[in-house]
Structures are given as C-alpha cells and as structure tokens.
Scaffold this motif. Structure first.
Motif, PDB file in Angstrom:
ATOM      1  N   GLU A 181       0.798  -1.220   0.000  1.00 59.23           N
ATOM      2  CA  GLU A 181       0.000   0.000   0.000  1.00 59.23           C
ATOM      3  C   GLU A 181       0.839   1.282   0.000  1.00 59.23           C
ATOM      4  OE1 GLU A 181      -4.083  -0.434   2.023  1.00 59.23           O
ATOM      5  OE2 GLU A 181      -2.707  -1.437   3.410  1.00 59.23           O
ATOM      6  N   ASN A 182       2.155   1.162  -0.120  1.00 60.32           N
ATOM      7  CA  ASN A 182       2.994   2.360  -0.096  1.00 60.32           C
ATOM      8  C   ASN A 182       4.024   2.346  -1.222  1.00 60.32           C
ATOM      9  OD1 ASN A 182       2.097   3.780   2.338  1.00 60.32           O
ATOM     10  ND2 ASN A 182       2.860   1.969   3.411  1.00 60.32           N
ATOM     11  N   ILE A 183       4.174   3.510  -1.848  1.00 59.87           N
ATOM     12  CA  ILE A 183       5.286   3.705  -2.775  1.00 59.87           C
ATOM     13  C   ILE A 183       6.427   4.320  -1.979  1.00 59.87           C
ATOM     14  CG2 ILE A 183       6.105   4.945  -4.810  1.00 59.87           C
ATOM     15  CD1 ILE A 183       3.229   4.929  -5.853  1.00 59.87           C
TER      16      ILE A 183
ATOM     17  N   PHE B 135       0.785  -1.361  -5.104  1.00 62.23           N
ATOM     18  CA  PHE B 135       0.916  -2.660  -4.459  1.00 62.23           C
ATOM     19  C   PHE B 135      -0.159  -2.683  -3.378  1.00 62.23           C
ATOM     20  CE2 PHE B 135       2.171  -6.566  -3.229  1.00 62.23           C
ATOM     21  CZ  PHE B 135       3.269  -6.737  -2.397  1.00 62.23           C
ATOM     22  N   PRO B 136      -1.375  -3.087  -3.758  1.00 61.34           N
ATOM     23  CA  PRO B 136      -2.494  -3.006  -2.818  1.00 61.34           C
ATOM     24  C   PRO B 136      -2.365  -4.011  -1.690  1.00 61.34           C
ATOM     25  CG  PRO B 136      -3.160  -4.085  -4.855  1.00 61.34           C
ATOM     26  CD  PRO B 136      -1.764  -3.589  -5.074  1.00 61.34           C
ATOM     27  N   LYS B 137      -3.200  -3.824  -0.696  1.00 63.77           N
ATOM     28  CA  LYS B 137      -3.200  -4.718   0.462  1.00 63.77           C
ATOM     29  C   LYS B 137      -3.459  -6.154   0.031  1.00 63.77           C
ATOM     30  CE  LYS B 137      -5.273  -5.120   5.058  1.00 63.77           C
ATOM     31  NZ  LYS B 137      -6.316  -4.560   5.972  1.00 63.77           N
ATOM     32  N   GLU B 138      -4.364  -6.320  -0.890  1.00 64.86           N
ATOM     33  CA  GLU B 138      -4.655  -7.637  -1.432  1.00 64.86           C
ATOM     34  C   GLU B 138      -4.345  -7.645  -2.914  1.00 64.86           C
ATOM     35  OE1 GLU B 138      -5.930  -8.989   2.274  1.00 64.86           O
ATOM     36  OE2 GLU B 138      -5.635 -10.121   0.416  1.00 64.86           O
ATOM     37  N   GLY B 139      -3.757  -8.700  -3.390  1.00 60.77           N
ATOM     38  CA  GLY B 139      -3.523  -8.828  -4.824  1.00 60.77           C
ATOM     39  C   GLY B 139      -2.120  -8.437  -5.230  1.00 60.77           C
TER      40      GLY B 139
END
Lengths: 113, 112
Positions: free
Chosen positions: A52-54, A69-73
């Motif tokens: 969740e962070n760049i 880069f999501p929490k899921e997937g």
C-alpha cells in the motif's frame, strides 16, 4: 514455494493503448521492485513499493507510468498511452526486507506497435 | 563508465575451462550481487557479497570483492554448456541499498 510470478509474459499494444503488468511476489515477501530492461542494456530501477505504499519512484517516468501494491492482490505497473519507446522487458523483484536479496520474476516483454 | 560495469562484454570458452568476468563500480556500496540471465528469460540470483567480505564461494562460483579498487570478479570453474548466459553484476549504494544498478552484462558462451 513458488517464485516471483509475472503476467502476462508477453504483451503487445498499439501506440496510445494502456499496458498493465502484474507481479505476485514470493510468499512472505512484502517488498516489491520494478525494473526495466531495454534491448542490449542492463536493468534500470523504476520503483520500490511495500504493501500500500510507494517508497521510491525516482526511476519511473513522471508521466504515463504508475505503480501500486495493494493490500490484497499483485503489484501493478501501469503504462498509459504507450509509445514505441516503452517497448522493453519489465522485471519485478521481491524481497523479505530492504537489505535482503531481491528475487526476480521472468519478466513481461512489452512490444508497442 | 557506469556503476556496475562488466567486462569483457562477451566471452567464449570451451566446456571445462574456467570463465572470469569482472565488474567495476564508481561509488561506495553495501552489497554487490551477481545474476545470470538466460536468453529471453528472467534473472537468477547467483551470489551476494557484502562490502566487508573479500571472497565468497558457492559451488563452482567464486566471487571476490576489492573495495579499494571498486571491483569484483566472478569465476566459474569447470564451465558447462548450460552456463551459457549473460552475467550481470548489481550494486546498491549506501543511501538506497534497495536500488540495484546493473551493468550491461557479460555474454558468456560455453562451447561443447
């Protein structure tokens, strides 16, 4: 334990279309990196993400390129309005920590017609 | 020259011979790594050597690091046809030790 997975392995796009490249890191890895390899060149760093962070996108062109880069997937590298110069191999790597070995996926070869 | 520059650019040897590839870099590093890439494929991690190490072995691979000369070498002993690939060194820099910088690689051809 599967390695880093990337899909698609090959992607053909016409100029102006969007390209979406996916990367699933190795199990237990929360750090993801994207690199680009132009023909006859070494890999060039693009972006570093944690969930969740760049963290660092200093190697990514300011326009048309984005990563998440999501929490899921999986992690996604998105290229909007592709141009011929975007044709390259895009590699994703993952690691367990920022100072640990980066393990690379097989890459996505993007061809822009 | 760029950070993480390999030489020679290409190397052709006979099976059973040893292959030595060199890498030079410009700025201080935390780690130096060697990767192999078969034609059209992904990168395979071979070995990592930290800046406070001078030599490391892994199977038929031997890596040396000379931080005073800012150089590293990769030795593959008793080469095999399957070792045919491009070999890259990758360095990271003190501030951003996740940001690997790759050279253009050495193309090694091992003839059977």
């Amino acid at each position: 334990n599967a390695g880093v997975m990337q899909n698609p392995r090959h992607l053909v796009r016409r100029r102006g279309q969007e390209a979406r490249l996916r990367c699933s890191p190795m199990k237990g890895h929360s750090h993801v990196y994207w690199y680009r390899q132009l023909p006859e060149e070494g890999l060039k760093f693009m972006v570093y993400l944690q969930k969740e962070n760049i963290i660092d996108e200093s190697g990514m062109p300011k326009e048309r390129f984005s990563a998440e880069f999501p929490k899921e997937g999986p992690s996604i590298l998105r290229i909007q309005q592709v141009v011929r110069g975007d044709s390259a191999a895009y590699f994703c790597a993952s690691s367990t920590g920022v100072q640990e070995t980066q393990y690379f996926g097989p890459g996505t070869r993007l061809l822009v017609l | 020259s760029q950070q993480g520059e390999e030489d020679p650019q290409a190397l052709s040897i006979q099976e059973g011979e040893n292959a030595t590839m060199n890498c030079s870099y410009k700025t201080s590093i935390n780690n130096l790594q060697w990767y192999r890439q078969n034609s059209g494929r992904g990168l395979v991690h071979l070995i990592l050597i930290r800046s406070n190490e001078r030599e490391k072995h892994s199977g038929r691979l031997r890596v040396t690091l000379d931080t005073s000369k800012k150089s590293s070498s990769l030795l593959i002993t008793a080469s095999r046809a399957a070792d045919t690939a491009s070999y890259f060194c990758a360095t990271d820099t003190g501030g951003s030790n996740y940001k690997l910088t790759f050279g253009k690689g050495t193309l090694l051809t091992v003839n059977p």
